[in-house]
Write a protein that holds these residues in place. Structure first.
Motif, mmCIF file in Angstrom:
data_model
loop_
_atom_site.group_PDB
_atom_site.id
_atom_site.type_symbol
_atom_site.label_atom_id
_atom_site.label_comp_id
_atom_site.label_asym_id
_atom_site.label_seq_id
_atom_site.Cartn_x
_atom_site.Cartn_y
_atom_site.Cartn_z
ATOM 1 N N ARG A 77 0.846 -1.188 0.000
ATOM 2 C CA ARG A 77 0.000 0.000 0.000
ATOM 3 C C ARG A 77 0.883 1.240 0.000
ATOM 4 N NH1 ARG A 77 -4.972 -0.995 -1.580
ATOM 5 N NH2 ARG A 77 -5.666 0.948 -0.580
ATOM 6 N N TYR A 81 0.273 7.591 2.903
ATOM 7 C CA TYR A 81 -1.056 7.576 3.503
ATOM 8 C C TYR A 81 -1.115 6.627 4.696
ATOM 9 C CZ TYR A 81 -3.067 10.486 -0.132
ATOM 10 O OH TYR A 81 -3.361 11.549 -0.946
ATOM 11 N N GLU A 103 -9.361 12.064 0.290
ATOM 12 C CA GLU A 103 -9.809 10.880 -0.449
ATOM 13 C C GLU A 103 -8.787 9.749 -0.375
ATOM 14 O OE1 GLU A 103 -12.279 14.185 -1.923
ATOM 15 O OE2 GLU A 103 -10.159 13.934 -1.434
ATOM 16 N N GLY A 104 -7.494 10.108 -0.385
ATOM 17 C CA GLY A 104 -6.460 9.084 -0.269
ATOM 18 C C GLY A 104 -6.483 8.401 1.085
ATOM 19 N N GLU A 107 -9.467 5.990 1.210
ATOM 20 C CA GLU A 107 -9.208 4.727 0.512
ATOM 21 C C GLU A 107 -8.410 3.769 1.387
ATOM 22 O OE1 GLU A 107 -7.050 3.166 -3.600
ATOM 23 O OE2 GLU A 107 -7.650 5.255 -3.389
ATOM 24 N N GLU A 108 -7.392 4.303 2.094
ATOM 25 C CA GLU A 108 -6.585 3.447 2.961
ATOM 26 C C GLU A 108 -7.384 2.988 4.176
ATOM 27 O OE1 GLU A 108 -3.346 2.442 1.999
ATOM 28 O OE2 GLU A 108 -4.319 3.332 0.248
ATOM 29 N N GLU A 110 -10.524 2.478 4.367
ATOM 30 C CA GLU A 110 -11.449 1.425 3.940
ATOM 31 C C GLU A 110 -10.710 0.120 3.683
ATOM 32 O OE1 GLU A 110 -13.298 3.334 0.626
ATOM 33 O OE2 GLU A 110 -14.937 4.172 1.847
ATOM 34 N N PHE A 111 -9.488 0.202 3.145
ATOM 35 C CA PHE A 111 -8.707 -1.024 2.926
ATOM 36 C C PHE A 111 -8.397 -1.712 4.255
ATOM 37 C CE2 PHE A 111 -4.572 -3.129 2.917
ATOM 38 C CZ PHE A 111 -4.761 -4.091 1.931
#
Length: 571
Positions: A77, A81, A103-104, A107-108, A110-111
């Motif tokens: 990843r 971030y 937004e970045g 995304e992390e 949520e991962f």
């Protein structure tokens, strides 16, 4: 006896069995390799939230992942971030560096399935979008001022009423037939105006804005219009002066941590109670988090000293001093150091903390949490209880920040520290610290006269390519001194620090100032209350060719702090 290791590349981290020593399932420490960058954290940090990371570090984890040659869990990843995600797990705050977007982070989050962070980022995005929508009712107006080089500093400091500096141009715009005189510049400033509110006449304007308008009118109006989109394209394509190009922040961030133990007598410590027991390879892992490397390393009977790619570190039995410059993230070392002190040295109590720095020249270039002193204080407050923050000096010119714990200390400490911070040093002296003028660090030390400050010191120095200089000096009985130099003319800077006895300070400051001949300098002195005579300090700490324009005293619980600011007499 002194032992020195000049070639740090002889130490191979891959040859050390870090998996069994640090990262086994019985240890609280976890090493993560995210996108090729290592992150050292604790199992308890990752277990704060139910997530991919908490499952990964459990002894009976159902997740399968490879380990690198250092024993770090491999995660493919984005490391920038992930740093935001990890700091959130550490202290519960979302702090973004300037080049990262919400937004970045989302995304992390949520991962890794960190639900509280997901909700926090979504709320931050909603607030940001609302602000942007509100900004749709505004226009940004640009103004241009022509000024001489000596007027730039005053002009920058006089911007108020919402005016913001945008750009400084030192050459004529592309396509212009007008050549500006030598030493003159164009300064671009901007301000947002509400479309629905019009200024009816100039009497509505503040005196500052009137000055801006008056100075802006000096530009030949038949050549450029400040509202012209053509002009905006011209100035954006013209050459910028160095202040918007290459830059290095010489001002150091300084961290001093003192430890003790609830289970042993501070006056009768066990052999385990020694910070020098922390393995060197683990110290280097911590320094990786700070974004600096070890260049030189040495040991004495009392001290381990590290010359770093960005400043220095000194490690003693019960305390350590770490100072780093540039865009380093010094405070990222705090929590790992607390854990290592506990696990390897038996220190379960933080006896005292000192974090300090001067005002940055370019704070917008710093990485979180160093983007502002408020952010730094918030970060430290998340690590410690009972913190106190101070600002000394004139905040609109130059100032010095301090964070410490509002408590009395258990252990016995050295009773003094002197720091001298110098700006605008003599350009001829600064030339010594360029490799094109000097063949080695030893030669630079001797040419500048640094070796004469303490003739009995063991000096470990380093000359950077193409320029720059750092040195650590070890003295008998656990005393030290250190000097760091950024010689580039646009942001030249020199710092000096020592912990030798207070009665030497007046002579030492005089020596250091004569070597570097700065235009301005500040001194900060920490001392036990019995050591400092305030009346003596007022009368004695005065230097030829310099005015002392600020002199402030802070009475802390165990120490007194004296801050002084000096400026050279006008020639």
């Amino acid at each position: 006896m002194l032992t020195v290791d000049d070639n740090i590349e002889t130490i191979s981290l891959s040859s050390i069995d870090t998996r069994s020593k640090l990262f086994d399932t019985k240890s609280d420490w976890i090493l993560l390799n995210v996108g090729g960058r290592h992150f050292l954290t604790t199992r308890s940090t990752l277990l704060k939230e139910e997530s991919f990371l908490s499952r990964l570090c459990q002894s009976n984890s159902d997740l399968k992942t490879d380990l690198d040659d250092k024993g770090g869990y491999l995660i493919d990843r984005d490391p920038d971030y992930f740093n935001v995600v990890l700091n959130y797990l550490r202290h519960g705050k979302l702090i973004l560096e300037n080049n990262l977007v919400e937004e970045g982070v989302l995304e992390e989050a949520e991962f890794y399935n960190i639900q509280t962070l997901i909700e926090l980022v979504k709320e931050r995005i909603r607030e940001r979008d609302k602000r942007k929508a509100d900004d749709g009712t505004t226009n940004r107006v640009y103004r241009v001022m022509q000024c001489k080089e000596k007027e730039i500093t005053h002009l920058m400091s006089s911007l108020t009423d919402g005016w913001k500096f945008e750009q400084l141009i030192g050459h004529s715009p592309v396509g212009s037939s007008y050549i500006y005189p030598e030493g003159e510049f164009l300064c671009i400033v901007s301000k947002q105006y509400d479309r629905n509110v019009r200024e009816e006449n100039s009497s509505c304007l503040s005196p500052r804005v009137k000055i801006l308008q008056e100075r802006g009118s000096r530009i030949k109006k038949n050549r450029y219009s400040v509202q012209s989109p053509i002009f905006c394209r011209l100035y954006l394509s013209s050459k910028r002066v160095r202040m918007t190009g290459h830059f290095f922040e010489g001002a150091e961030k300084l961290l001093e941590l003192w430890f003790t133990s609830n289970t042993t007598d501070p006056n009768n410590p066990t052999p385990q109670n020694d910070l020098r027991n922390i393995p060197r390879d683990l110290m280097e892992e911590v320094l990786d988090l700070v974004n600096c490397k070890v260049l030189r390393y040495a040991q004495s009977d009392t001290t381990d000293t590290y010359v770093l790619s960005e400043s220095s570190m000194f490690v003693f039995r019960t305390h350590l001093v770490l100072k780093t410059c540039g865009e380093t993230t010094l405070l990222h070392a705090v929590q790992p150091l607390l854990g290592l002190a506990r696990d390897y040295c038996g220190f379960d109590v933080v006896d005292q903390v000192y974090y300090s720095r001067r005002k940055f020249l370019r704070p917008e270039l710093q990485k979180a949490p160093h983007t502002s002193f408020d952010h730094e204080v918030a970060y430290l407050d998340s690590c410690f209880e009972g913190g106190s923050a101070y600002v000394l000096g004139r905040t609109n010119v130059d100032c010095w920040y301090l964070y410490t714990l509002d408590k009395s200390c258990v252990g016995t400490k050295s009773t003094q520290t002197l720091e001298v911070i110098m700006t605008d040093p003599d350009p001829n002296v600064m030339k010594i610290f360029y490799q094109e003028n000097t063949n080695s660090a030893t030669e630079a030390t001797q040419k500048a006269g640094i070796d004469k400050i303490f003739p009995n010191a063991k000096i470990f120095d380093y000359l950077f390519d193409p320029c720059g200089y750092s040195m650590n000096g070890l003295l008998p009985d656990g005393y030290y001194f250190t000097i760091h130099i950024t010689p580039e003319p646009d942001f030249s800077y020199v710092s000096f620090e020592t912990n030798v006895p207070y009665h030497q300070y007046n002579e030492i400051i005089d020596k250091v100032v004569k070597i570097f001949n700065p235009g301005k300098f500040t001194t900060t002195i920490f001392g036990g209350k019995a050591d400092l005579s305030l009346d003596l300090h007022r009368k004695s700490f005065l230097y030829l060719d310099y005015d002392r324009t600020d002199h402030q005293i802070v009475c802390l619980i165990d120490h007194d702090l004296i801050y002084s600011y000096y400026k050279k007499h006008p020639s």
